[in-house]
Design a protein around this motif. Structure first.
Motif, short mmCIF file in Angstrom:
data_model
loop_
_atom_site.label_atom_id
_atom_site.label_comp_id
_atom_site.label_asym_id
_atom_site.label_seq_id
_atom_site.Cartn_x
_atom_site.Cartn_y
_atom_site.Cartn_z
N CYS A 103 0.84 -1.20 0.00
CA CYS A 103 0.00 0.00 0.00
C CYS A 103 0.88 1.25 0.00
O CYS A 103 1.96 1.26 0.60
CB CYS A 103 -0.96 0.01 1.20
SG CYS A 103 -0.20 -0.45 2.78
N ILE A 104 0.40 2.27 -0.67
CA ILE A 104 1.12 3.53 -0.81
C ILE A 104 0.17 4.68 -0.56
O ILE A 104 -0.96 4.68 -1.05
CB ILE A 104 1.74 3.67 -2.22
CG1 ILE A 104 2.72 2.53 -2.51
CG2 ILE A 104 2.43 5.03 -2.39
CD1 ILE A 104 3.26 2.52 -3.94
N ILE A 125 5.06 4.51 -9.36
CA ILE A 125 4.17 3.94 -8.34
C ILE A 125 3.71 2.55 -8.78
O ILE A 125 3.73 1.60 -7.99
CB ILE A 125 2.98 4.87 -8.10
CG1 ILE A 125 3.42 6.12 -7.34
CG2 ILE A 125 1.87 4.14 -7.33
CD1 ILE A 125 2.37 7.20 -7.26
N LYS A 126 3.29 2.44 -10.03
CA LYS A 126 2.82 1.14 -10.55
C LYS A 126 3.93 0.10 -10.47
O LYS A 126 3.68 -1.08 -10.18
CB LYS A 126 2.32 1.32 -11.98
CG LYS A 126 1.69 0.08 -12.56
CD LYS A 126 0.89 0.41 -13.82
CE LYS A 126 1.76 0.96 -14.91
NZ LYS A 126 1.02 1.15 -16.17
N LEU A 129 4.50 -0.96 -6.62
CA LEU A 129 3.32 -1.49 -5.94
C LEU A 129 3.08 -2.94 -6.37
O LEU A 129 3.18 -3.27 -7.55
CB LEU A 129 2.10 -0.63 -6.29
CG LEU A 129 0.79 -0.89 -5.54
CD1 LEU A 129 0.94 -0.66 -4.04
CD2 LEU A 129 -0.32 0.00 -6.12
N GLU A 134 -2.74 -1.35 -3.10
CA GLU A 134 -3.59 -0.17 -3.25
C GLU A 134 -2.82 1.12 -3.03
O GLU A 134 -1.85 1.19 -2.25
CB GLU A 134 -4.77 -0.25 -2.27
CG GLU A 134 -5.72 -1.39 -2.61
CD GLU A 134 -6.94 -1.46 -1.73
OE1 GLU A 134 -7.73 -2.41 -1.88
OE2 GLU A 134 -7.12 -0.56 -0.86
N LEU A 135 -3.27 2.16 -3.72
CA LEU A 135 -2.70 3.50 -3.66
C LEU A 135 -3.77 4.50 -3.29
O LEU A 135 -4.86 4.51 -3.89
CB LEU A 135 -2.12 3.88 -5.03
CG LEU A 135 -1.83 5.36 -5.30
CD1 LEU A 135 -0.65 5.83 -4.47
CD2 LEU A 135 -1.59 5.59 -6.79
N ILE A 137 -4.24 8.60 -3.16
CA ILE A 137 -3.64 9.86 -3.57
C ILE A 137 -4.66 10.99 -3.47
O ILE A 137 -5.87 10.77 -3.56
CB ILE A 137 -3.13 9.81 -5.04
CG1 ILE A 137 -4.20 9.19 -5.94
CG2 ILE A 137 -1.82 9.10 -5.15
CD1 ILE A 137 -3.87 9.32 -7.40
N ARG A 218 -6.42 0.28 -7.16
CA ARG A 218 -5.75 -1.00 -6.93
C ARG A 218 -4.99 -1.39 -8.19
O ARG A 218 -5.52 -1.29 -9.29
CB ARG A 218 -6.77 -2.07 -6.57
CG ARG A 218 -6.19 -3.45 -6.32
CD ARG A 218 -7.28 -4.48 -6.07
NE ARG A 218 -8.08 -4.13 -4.91
CZ ARG A 218 -9.38 -3.84 -4.96
NH1 ARG A 218 -10.04 -3.85 -6.12
NH2 ARG A 218 -10.06 -3.53 -3.86
N LYS A 219 -3.75 -1.86 -8.01
CA LYS A 219 -2.98 -2.33 -9.16
C LYS A 219 -3.54 -3.67 -9.64
O LYS A 219 -3.74 -4.59 -8.86
CB LYS A 219 -1.50 -2.48 -8.77
CG LYS A 219 -0.62 -2.94 -9.92
CD LYS A 219 0.84 -3.03 -9.50
CE LYS A 219 1.70 -3.64 -10.58
NZ LYS A 219 3.13 -3.72 -10.16
#
Length: 220
Positions: A103-104, A125-126, A129, A134-135, A137, A218-219
């Motif tokens: 998570c970020i 980021i992608k 992760l 999950e990110l 922002i 979410r990636k």
């Protein structure tokens, strides 16, 4: 692409930046329920979210372009006896292996660049992760007063201006989006929830306001 510019945290006089945001409280509980462990505080500033997530027993890594901010966090974490991995770095080149984090959180961070830089940091980021990670922002909206009055600022590109009303972020680039931009730039992610656009007013002069999107993705 513009050169990244750190906030001058030595000019900060507002305790706001020492208190975790309400979103951090929600995210910590939501991410713990998903057994997320490895957390990146991207653009940690003075360290409010790094400290909070470390206290919640996440494995915290913190990065910021500001030496002042990282030094502040170092002293704060030592005082709290918390183990936090911290580094001074540019968000455009993150010093981590691929698929490192569950998570970020990037609170008022990744829009401090121009269009080319924004695309690059989203790709970074992608990269770091994990799949299924999950990110969270915040993104500054084109409905914000400053973008609606863009003629008062120096324009970098179609979406980016340099603002000068706060000493801490003097001439730091600000990249603005609308909801279609959010969909475009995060097309490779799944939206965990519908993006929310929030308005904050300057209560000393309510003509001025700031609008941000809160986004959780979410990636895939």
């Amino acid at each position: 692409m513009v050169e990244s510019k750190a906030w001058d945290w030595s000019k900060n006089e507002d305790d706001y930046w020492l208190v975790p945001s309400k979103e951090a409280c929600y995210l910590a509980e939501a991410w713990k329920s998903k057994q997320f462990k490895k957390f990146l505080d991207l653009g940690c500033g003075l360290g409010r979210h790094s400290i909070y997530f470390a206290q919640k027993e996440f494995e915290v890594s913190s990065v910021d372009l500001s030496d002042y901010g990282i030094n502040h966090l170092k002293q704060w974490s030592e005082k709290e006896r918390l183990n936090i991995d911290m580094q001074v770095c540019d968000m455009l080149n993150l010093p981590f292996e691929d698929n490192t984090f569950d998570c970020i959180m990037a609170y008022n961070v990744i829009y401090h660049t121009d269009t080319e830089g924004f695309i690059k940091v989203v790709n970074e980021i992608k990269r770091v992760l994990k799949s299924g990670g999950e990110l969270f922002i915040t993104l500054i909206s084109k409905n914000t007063w400053s973008f609606q009055h863009v003629d008062q600022y120096k324009r970098v590109d179609e979406n980016t201006i340099l603002r000068d009303e706060h000493e801490t972020e003097l001439n730091v680039p600000h990249f603005y989006v609308n909801i279609d931009d959010v969909k475009k730039y995060f097309k490779d992610f799944e939206f965990v929830q519908v993006p929310v656009e929030e308005t904050e007013y300057n209560m000393e002069d309510t003509v001025y306001y700031s609008r941000h999107f809160n986004v959780i993705v979410r990636k895939k």
